[in-house]
Design a protein around this motif. Sequence first.
Motif, short mmCIF file in Angstrom:
data_model
loop_
_atom_site.label_atom_id
_atom_site.label_comp_id
_atom_site.label_asym_id
_atom_site.label_seq_id
_atom_site.Cartn_x
_atom_site.Cartn_y
_atom_site.Cartn_z
N HIS B 157 0.80 -1.22 0.00
CA HIS B 157 0.00 0.00 0.00
C HIS B 157 0.83 1.26 0.00
CE1 HIS B 157 0.55 0.73 4.40
NE2 HIS B 157 0.92 -0.51 4.30
N ARG B 158 2.13 1.13 0.29
CA ARG B 158 2.94 2.35 0.30
C ARG B 158 3.40 2.74 -1.09
NH1 ARG B 158 3.63 3.37 5.56
NH2 ARG B 158 3.78 1.53 6.88
N GLU B 159 3.30 1.82 -2.04
CA GLU B 159 3.73 2.17 -3.38
C GLU B 159 2.78 3.18 -3.99
OE1 GLU B 159 4.47 -1.22 -5.90
OE2 GLU B 159 5.74 -2.07 -4.34
N GLN B 160 3.33 3.93 -4.92
CA GLN B 160 2.56 5.00 -5.54
C GLN B 160 1.29 4.44 -6.19
OE1 GLN B 160 4.68 6.90 -8.62
NE2 GLN B 160 3.40 8.72 -8.60
N ASP B 161 0.20 5.11 -6.02
CA ASP B 161 -1.06 4.80 -6.70
C ASP B 161 -1.77 3.56 -6.20
OD1 ASP B 161 -0.84 7.00 -8.24
OD2 ASP B 161 -0.06 5.97 -10.00
N ASN B 162 -1.11 2.72 -5.37
CA ASN B 162 -1.80 1.50 -4.94
C ASN B 162 -2.97 1.80 -4.03
OD1 ASN B 162 -0.07 0.04 -6.43
ND2 ASN B 162 0.72 -1.21 -4.76
N ALA B 163 -2.82 2.80 -3.17
CA ALA B 163 -3.92 3.13 -2.26
C ALA B 163 -5.12 3.61 -3.06
CB ALA B 163 -3.48 4.18 -1.26
N ARG B 164 -4.86 4.40 -4.10
CA ARG B 164 -5.96 4.88 -4.94
C ARG B 164 -6.62 3.70 -5.65
NH1 ARG B 164 -5.79 6.67 -10.37
NH2 ARG B 164 -7.67 7.81 -10.93
N ALA B 165 -5.79 2.77 -6.16
CA ALA B 165 -6.35 1.59 -6.82
C ALA B 165 -7.24 0.82 -5.86
CB ALA B 165 -5.22 0.70 -7.32
N GLY B 166 -6.77 0.64 -4.63
CA GLY B 166 -7.56 -0.09 -3.64
C GLY B 166 -8.87 0.62 -3.36
N TYR B 167 -8.81 1.95 -3.26
CA TYR B 167 -10.03 2.70 -2.95
C TYR B 167 -11.05 2.55 -4.07
CZ TYR B 167 -13.07 6.66 -2.13
OH TYR B 167 -14.17 7.45 -1.95
N ILE B 168 -10.58 2.73 -5.32
CA ILE B 168 -11.51 2.64 -6.45
C ILE B 168 -12.08 1.22 -6.55
CG2 ILE B 168 -11.67 2.77 -8.97
CD1 ILE B 168 -9.82 5.12 -8.86
N TYR B 169 -11.21 0.24 -6.28
CA TYR B 169 -11.67 -1.15 -6.31
C TYR B 169 -12.77 -1.37 -5.28
CZ TYR B 169 -11.53 -6.24 -5.91
OH TYR B 169 -11.88 -7.54 -5.87
N LEU B 170 -12.54 -0.84 -4.08
CA LEU B 170 -13.51 -1.05 -3.01
C LEU B 170 -14.85 -0.41 -3.36
CD1 LEU B 170 -13.24 -2.46 -0.32
CD2 LEU B 170 -12.91 -0.25 0.75
N VAL B 171 -14.80 0.80 -3.91
CA VAL B 171 -16.04 1.49 -4.27
C VAL B 171 -16.78 0.71 -5.35
CG1 VAL B 171 -16.98 3.56 -5.36
CG2 VAL B 171 -15.21 3.77 -3.63
N MET B 172 -16.04 0.28 -6.39
CA MET B 172 -16.69 -0.44 -7.48
C MET B 172 -17.21 -1.80 -7.01
SD MET B 172 -16.77 1.54 -10.00
CE MET B 172 -17.27 0.49 -11.34
N ALA B 173 -16.46 -2.45 -6.11
CA ALA B 173 -16.91 -3.76 -5.62
C ALA B 173 -18.18 -3.59 -4.81
CB ALA B 173 -15.82 -4.40 -4.78
N SER B 174 -18.27 -2.54 -4.00
CA SER B 174 -19.51 -2.37 -3.21
C SER B 174 -20.67 -2.05 -4.14
CB SER B 174 -19.38 -1.27 -2.17
OG SER B 174 -18.08 -0.92 -1.96
N PHE B 175 -20.39 -1.26 -5.17
CA PHE B 175 -21.45 -0.95 -6.13
C PHE B 175 -21.95 -2.22 -6.79
CE2 PHE B 175 -22.43 -0.23 -10.62
CZ PHE B 175 -23.55 0.54 -10.47
N GLY B 176 -20.99 -3.08 -7.19
CA GLY B 176 -21.38 -4.33 -7.84
C GLY B 176 -22.20 -5.20 -6.91
N THR B 177 -21.78 -5.29 -5.65
CA THR B 177 -22.53 -6.13 -4.72
C THR B 177 -23.92 -5.57 -4.48
OG1 THR B 177 -20.44 -6.59 -3.69
CG2 THR B 177 -22.39 -7.31 -2.52
N LEU B 178 -24.02 -4.24 -4.46
CA LEU B 178 -25.35 -3.63 -4.31
C LEU B 178 -26.26 -4.07 -5.45
CD1 LEU B 178 -27.22 -1.54 -2.93
CD2 LEU B 178 -26.31 0.12 -4.54
N ALA B 179 -25.71 -4.01 -6.68
CA ALA B 179 -26.51 -4.41 -7.84
C ALA B 179 -26.93 -5.87 -7.72
CB ALA B 179 -25.73 -4.17 -9.12
N LEU B 180 -25.98 -6.73 -7.27
CA LEU B 180 -26.31 -8.15 -7.12
C LEU B 180 -27.39 -8.35 -6.06
CD1 LEU B 180 -22.90 -9.99 -7.22
CD2 LEU B 180 -24.63 -9.86 -8.97
N LEU B 181 -27.25 -7.59 -4.97
CA LEU B 181 -28.22 -7.70 -3.88
C LEU B 181 -29.63 -7.38 -4.40
CD1 LEU B 181 -28.24 -7.98 -0.73
CD2 LEU B 181 -28.27 -5.52 -0.66
N LEU B 182 -29.74 -6.30 -5.18
CA LEU B 182 -31.05 -5.93 -5.71
C LEU B 182 -31.54 -6.98 -6.69
CD1 LEU B 182 -30.48 -2.12 -6.26
CD2 LEU B 182 -31.71 -3.24 -4.43
N ALA B 183 -30.61 -7.53 -7.50
CA ALA B 183 -31.01 -8.55 -8.47
C ALA B 183 -31.59 -9.76 -7.74
CB ALA B 183 -29.82 -8.97 -9.33
#
Lengths: 220, 673
Positions: B157-183
């Motif tokens: 996580h200390r490498e450049q841009d990895n924290a941002r990658a993790g954050y975007i991944y987390l947001v997109m993953a929660s969005f995806g799970t929300l869609a699955l939950l509704l489905a």
Amino acid sequence: MNGLTFDIAHLLAGGLVLVSFMMLYQDRLFALINVFALHAIVLALSVAWQAYIQDAHHLYVTAAIALVFKAIVIPVGLHRIIQRLGIHRDVETAVGIGTTMLAGIGLVTLSMVLMLRVTPEADPLAREDLAFALSIILLGLLVMVTRRNAVSQVVGFMSLENGLVLAATGAKGMPLVVEISVAFSILIAFIVIGVFLFRIRERFDSVDVGALDDYRGEHR
Amino acid sequence: MISGAAVLLWGVAALLGTAVLAIAESRRSDSGTRLIYGLTLGISAAVLMVLASRIADNPVTPSTVVLPLGLPWIGAHFRLDALSTFFLIVVNFGGSMASLYGLGYGRHESAPHRVLPFFPAFLAGMNLVVVADDAFTFLLSWEFMSLASWALVMAHHREQDNARAGYIYLVMASFGTLALLLAFGLLAGSDGTYTFDAMRAADPTPFAAAFVLVLMLLGAGSKAGLVPLHVWLPLAHPAAPSHVSALMSGVMTKVAVYGFIRVIFDLLGEPAWWSGVAVLFLGGLTAVLGILYALMEKDLKRLLAYSTIENIGVIFVSLGLALAFKANAMPSAAALALTAALFHVLNHSFFKSLLFFGAGAVLTATGERDMEKLGGLIHRMPFTSFAFLVGCVAISALPPFNGFVSEWLAFQAILQSPDLPQWGLKVMVPAVGGLLALSAALAAACFVKAFGITFLGRPRSAAVELAHEVDRYSLAAMFILAALCLLAGILPGLVIDGLSSVTLPLIGSRMPVQMAQPWLSIVPIAASRSSYNGLLVFLFIAFSASAAAYVIHRFASHALRRGPAWGCGFLDVVPSSQYTAVSFAQPIRRVFGTFVFRARETVEMPAPGETGPARLNVEMHDVIWETLYLPIGRALDFATDHLNHLQFLTIRRYLTLVFLFLIVLLLVLALWP
């Protein structure tokens, strides 16, 4: 159910709504507390009548609690608080009386329309009771919203709770434990708020909740 | 006899136990690493054996297990049928190869305590998703898989841009799970029956079915990397350690495809014809855009991640075809398209794992992911470059490797489209076929670039000159995968026949038996229409190449000559004057880039008399990020800025707000018809 019992129950519950309206246009604290005491007395009568017609003896206990605590202990306590704080001359409504009354009428209409619509197959007495109870709850909230003084907000809160008790007694088979616990929670809320009031007073020299906002650096 | 599903759950339990053990062991870095990867390798291989024995009995009989876990009135249902068996093979084969690779690669890990506990947990999560048989277990396992992979993305996580990658991944993953939950909520209906059996029996209204399709495209599509939900993928996949990147790209995206197939083909019932249109359109778009992004990329691992997006597009095109054929009661064509999709799932898990392993080997040997600093590695890492070359050839869909077979099957399915009754599909399918052909050609260009710039030419940095071949475990993993790429390419009939038990329950049909064909040919529809024989192609290539080599070596002069080599214009001896990744992609950027990336080239000439160099500046925009995601981010910023005032209201205002909201709710209740 014969007509008379229904009419009396109706009269008492309607009286409670009327007293709630009276609360709306009191602009002196002592008068407000007196009206609240009246509110509690009417509630006690209403609950006792329910106990009689439902033949539910535990409701007499509820009525007694309402009479003792809400009609006597709390109003007396509030009187003392106001005297000790020396705020009995305060005029403290935030919104004009006329507007408040109109809003109150609107709220009662809303709760009638709503309750009569959603409970078409319920027992007519319980229906009326629920409609009145919702009106009283909304009017209590309105009192809380339109007042600046912490004491009158407490009164609004207590009258709101009276509406809850009315709703609870209208429904048959409400266990006594629930009512007692509600009553005691209200009493404890009263004590906490009372202590709190003195703390506010000590610190800000006023119980106008606006002082709290000023302290937080906010402006209305 | 203990049932298949129960064996699998024991495997999952063993993986979770390994994860717990890893917390203790990861402090002893070297032996702990070996122990953990050895255990995951053993468990995955054992599960693989059990699954392989189950394929033998054809058709596969589903086995179920109900455990008293999870929500008390539901329990946790697990089911192992043909579809989940196939995907479990993909998962556990990928897992065992990644473990084997990790045995060697893991020793170079700088933070083993951040990787070792989550690696087995990630494997366990993926296994659980595939066997889950009720919505609650599915979503729970899905989230577990997402979180475990997120932890692995954040390992460095200390490498450049990895924290941002993790954050975007987390947001997109929660969005995806929300869609699955509704489905799943829609599938469960008002009764709230969350087992897949009940959902299979229920018959949703067309409106609900359309919503479920959209939600699944959002939910599974965001995990698989469908454009425009792909943005997290090229950031997160390369950020993880390379064997985890291989798992995420090669396997986790396939678990998302599994989710899509399970819901749309199995639970939802009969599809509407236009559902195929939506999937086809998104698939074609994803394939072309994914590979265009990959072509513009100069970071080796990000290039591979973008190429994953392209392959997901190919898979979704085949799935869309299968839906269209299924809706029009053309079961044999639907079986062909679905087989193409599943075959490509298997193939992509092979060659994408292989390529990520190769990229990881390059990273270990040189410490570089930027292709502009690599080059000439073929002399320093001959085995790695050979395996990487095999992967490149396979992913470019060249015969006789496996990538060709699955894409060829997809094109065979596209050629069935004139038989479709709807004009929308008749027009759409050939257009998507064109996109697919374009993406296949661009993929070949892309992997010529990936291999050529990385392994050929001369080293572009000092680190590359000192590079050495990687350890034997990593090489073993790469060579096993390379061999499988070839085997699946020359014996495709075996795979197609194996997949027949998967398509049979989903479509109600299967492709014709291929192993019965003479000379191991595959004949998808009829011999008069088309056939392909990987073995013959392989033998021909092997024979003609050896003959040519023999002739050249036999009849050429043995005298040693030194002459100017053909250098692609690389006549200067300075390494920086070689072709670079960016210059290789320049013609394609000029053709597509102005439209897709809004690319602008400007030349800065020095003023007359100035001695500074002239510069060629290229400006590119990620249009999807800028038009879709940045406005959302700005809107969110705006809203939070303005809602922030609500934090500082007066007590009476708060009371008023609550009161007004209550009144509004009561009004809605009163006025609701």
